[in-house]
Design a protein around this motif. Structure first.
Motif, PDB file in Angstrom:
ATOM      1  N   SER A  35      -2.475  -0.045  -0.113  1.00 42.02           N
ATOM      2  CA  SER A  35      -2.360   1.292   0.514  1.00 42.02           C
ATOM      3  C   SER A  35      -2.532   0.530   2.286  1.00 42.02           C
ATOM      4  O   SER A  35      -1.975   1.407   3.159  1.00 42.02           O
ATOM      5  CB  SER A  35      -3.380   2.066   0.355  1.00 42.02           C
ATOM      6  OG  SER A  35      -4.796   1.507   0.411  1.00 42.02           O
ATOM      7  N   LYS A  36      -3.127  -0.227   2.454  1.00 44.83           N
ATOM      8  CA  LYS A  36      -3.403  -0.805   3.938  1.00 44.83           C
ATOM      9  C   LYS A  36      -2.168  -1.306   4.593  1.00 44.83           C
ATOM     10  O   LYS A  36      -1.690  -0.988   5.542  1.00 44.83           O
ATOM     11  CB  LYS A  36      -4.490  -1.827   4.082  1.00 44.83           C
ATOM     12  CG  LYS A  36      -5.939  -1.440   3.865  1.00 44.83           C
ATOM     13  CD  LYS A  36      -6.944  -2.487   4.031  1.00 44.83           C
ATOM     14  CE  LYS A  36      -8.351  -1.846   3.855  1.00 44.83           C
ATOM     15  NZ  LYS A  36      -9.359  -2.918   3.664  1.00 44.83           N
ATOM     16  N   TRP A  39       0.048   1.814   5.066  1.00 40.31           N
ATOM     17  CA  TRP A  39      -0.407   2.566   6.245  1.00 40.31           C
ATOM     18  C   TRP A  39      -0.015   1.866   7.754  1.00 40.31           C
ATOM     19  O   TRP A  39       0.687   2.139   8.526  1.00 40.31           O
ATOM     20  CB  TRP A  39      -1.759   2.744   6.380  1.00 40.31           C
ATOM     21  CG  TRP A  39      -2.337   3.583   7.451  1.00 40.31           C
ATOM     22  CD1 TRP A  39      -2.493   4.719   7.445  1.00 40.31           C
ATOM     23  CD2 TRP A  39      -2.663   3.216   8.788  1.00 40.31           C
ATOM     24  NE1 TRP A  39      -2.938   5.195   8.726  1.00 40.31           N
ATOM     25  CE2 TRP A  39      -3.155   4.276   9.628  1.00 40.31           C
ATOM     26  CE3 TRP A  39      -2.857   1.848   9.221  1.00 40.31           C
ATOM     27  CZ2 TRP A  39      -3.464   4.084  10.895  1.00 40.31           C
ATOM     28  CZ3 TRP A  39      -3.267   1.907  10.695  1.00 40.31           C
ATOM     29  CH2 TRP A  39      -3.716   2.781  11.340  1.00 40.31           C
ATOM     30  N   LYS A  43       2.665   3.001  10.433  1.00 43.60           N
ATOM     31  CA  LYS A  43       2.234   3.061  11.878  1.00 43.60           C
ATOM     32  C   LYS A  43       3.183   2.352  12.512  1.00 43.60           C
ATOM     33  O   LYS A  43       3.538   2.839  13.776  1.00 43.60           O
ATOM     34  CB  LYS A  43       0.888   2.328  11.938  1.00 43.60           C
ATOM     35  CG  LYS A  43       0.475   2.126  13.479  1.00 43.60           C
ATOM     36  CD  LYS A  43      -0.891   1.494  13.524  1.00 43.60           C
ATOM     37  CE  LYS A  43      -1.187   1.226  14.893  1.00 43.60           C
ATOM     38  NZ  LYS A  43      -2.432   0.641  15.130  1.00 43.60           N
ATOM     39  N   THR A  63      -3.107   9.508   7.071  1.00 43.30           N
ATOM     40  CA  THR A  63      -4.110   9.021   5.927  1.00 43.30           C
ATOM     41  C   THR A  63      -3.180   8.735   4.785  1.00 43.30           C
ATOM     42  O   THR A  63      -2.373   9.466   4.385  1.00 43.30           O
ATOM     43  CB  THR A  63      -5.273   9.990   5.663  1.00 43.30           C
ATOM     44  OG1 THR A  63      -5.852  10.237   6.765  1.00 43.30           O
ATOM     45  CG2 THR A  63      -6.343   9.172   4.776  1.00 43.30           C
ATOM     46  N   ILE A  64      -3.476   7.742   3.963  1.00 40.57           N
ATOM     47  CA  ILE A  64      -2.997   7.374   2.782  1.00 40.57           C
ATOM     48  C   ILE A  64      -4.117   7.921   1.716  1.00 40.57           C
ATOM     49  O   ILE A  64      -5.117   7.072   1.657  1.00 40.57           O
ATOM     50  CB  ILE A  64      -2.530   5.855   2.368  1.00 40.57           C
ATOM     51  CG1 ILE A  64      -1.665   5.282   3.454  1.00 40.57           C
ATOM     52  CG2 ILE A  64      -1.904   5.633   1.254  1.00 40.57           C
ATOM     53  CD1 ILE A  64      -0.309   5.714   3.544  1.00 40.57           C
ATOM     54  N   ILE A  76       0.713  11.063   1.176  1.00 39.50           N
ATOM     55  CA  ILE A  76       0.324  10.723   2.610  1.00 39.50           C
ATOM     56  C   ILE A  76      -0.055  11.952   3.014  1.00 39.50           C
ATOM     57  O   ILE A  76       0.665  13.041   2.655  1.00 39.50           O
ATOM     58  CB  ILE A  76       1.404  10.270   3.377  1.00 39.50           C
ATOM     59  CG1 ILE A  76       2.013   8.531   2.734  1.00 39.50           C
ATOM     60  CG2 ILE A  76       1.160   9.938   4.727  1.00 39.50           C
ATOM     61  CD1 ILE A  76       3.419   8.238   3.426  1.00 39.50           C
TER      62      ILE A  76
END
Length: 165
Positions: A35-36, A39, A43, A63-64, A76
C-alpha cells in the motif's frame, strides 16, 4: 460541527508482464505491491499531472484504506471536493516502482446516498467473488469445488468489512 465528507475509489491494478527473452512472460513473476508503494505512486501521479495545487487539494485526505497484494485490489479514500483529481491521477498512473500496471477503477462512491465506505466494501467483496469465479471458469473447476480461493474469499470479506471510516 461539520462532517468530513469522503469519496471512495475501488481500484484494481492489473500487472503487465515484462517480456523476457527466452522465458515466457507471467504476471506473477513480479514482486508483490504494498500500500505504501501505491500511495507513493499515486502522489507522484497527482504532482506530475496536476502540480502542487492538485497535491495541495488531495494530499491531506488521500489514504489507502485497504490493499490486497494477492488481488492488487485497493480502496482509496479522498475528500469529496477534489476526488476527481485523485480519480484522474489513478487513471493516468501506468507504473509503480518501475513495474507497469493498468489501473482499473472498479467503483467510485460518488452518489450522495452511497458516498460511504460501506458501498466500497460491498463492491470490493462482489469484485473478489467475480475474480475468483473467473479463475475457476478458466480452470474448468466444478462449482462446488473447495480450494484455497474459498478461504481467501472469507478472510478478505472479513478484512474488508472490518474497515471503518
Amino acid at each position: 460541527m461539520v462532517r468530513f465528507k469522503n469519496r471512495w475509489l475501488l481500484v484494481e491494478f492489473l500487472p503487465i508482464p515484462a517480456p523476457t527473452p527466452g522465458r515466457p512472460s507471467t504476471a506473477h513473476s513480479q514482486d508483490e505491491l504494498t500500500s505504501k508503494q501505491v500511495w507513493a505512486a499515486l502522489k507522484q501521479s497527482v504532482i506530475t499531472h496536476f502540480g502542487d495545487t492538485g497535491w495541495g487539494a488531495v494530499g491531506s485526505s488521500l489514504t489507502i484504506k485497504y490493499f490486497s497484494p494477492r488481488t492488487n485490489l485497493c480502496i482509496i479514500r479522498v475528500a469529496r471536493d477534489p476526488h476527481k483529481i485523485a480519480w484522474a491521477s489513478v487513471t493516468l498512473l501506468n507504473a509503480i516502482d518501475g513495474r507497469r500496471y493498468i489501473p482499473n477503477v472498479v467503483h467510485v462512491s460518488v452518489v450522495v446516498a452511497s458516498g460511504t465506505i460501506k458501498q466500497a466494501q460491498l463492491a470490493a467483496i462482489r469484485h473478489n467473488r467475480e475474480i475468483v469465479a473467473r479463475y475457476r471458469a478458466r480452470a474448468k473447476l466444478p462449482v462446488g469445488y473447495q480450494d484455497s480461493f474459498e478461504e481467501y474469499l472469507q478472510t478478505s470479506a472479513q478484512e474488508i468489512e472490518a474497515l471503518q471510516d
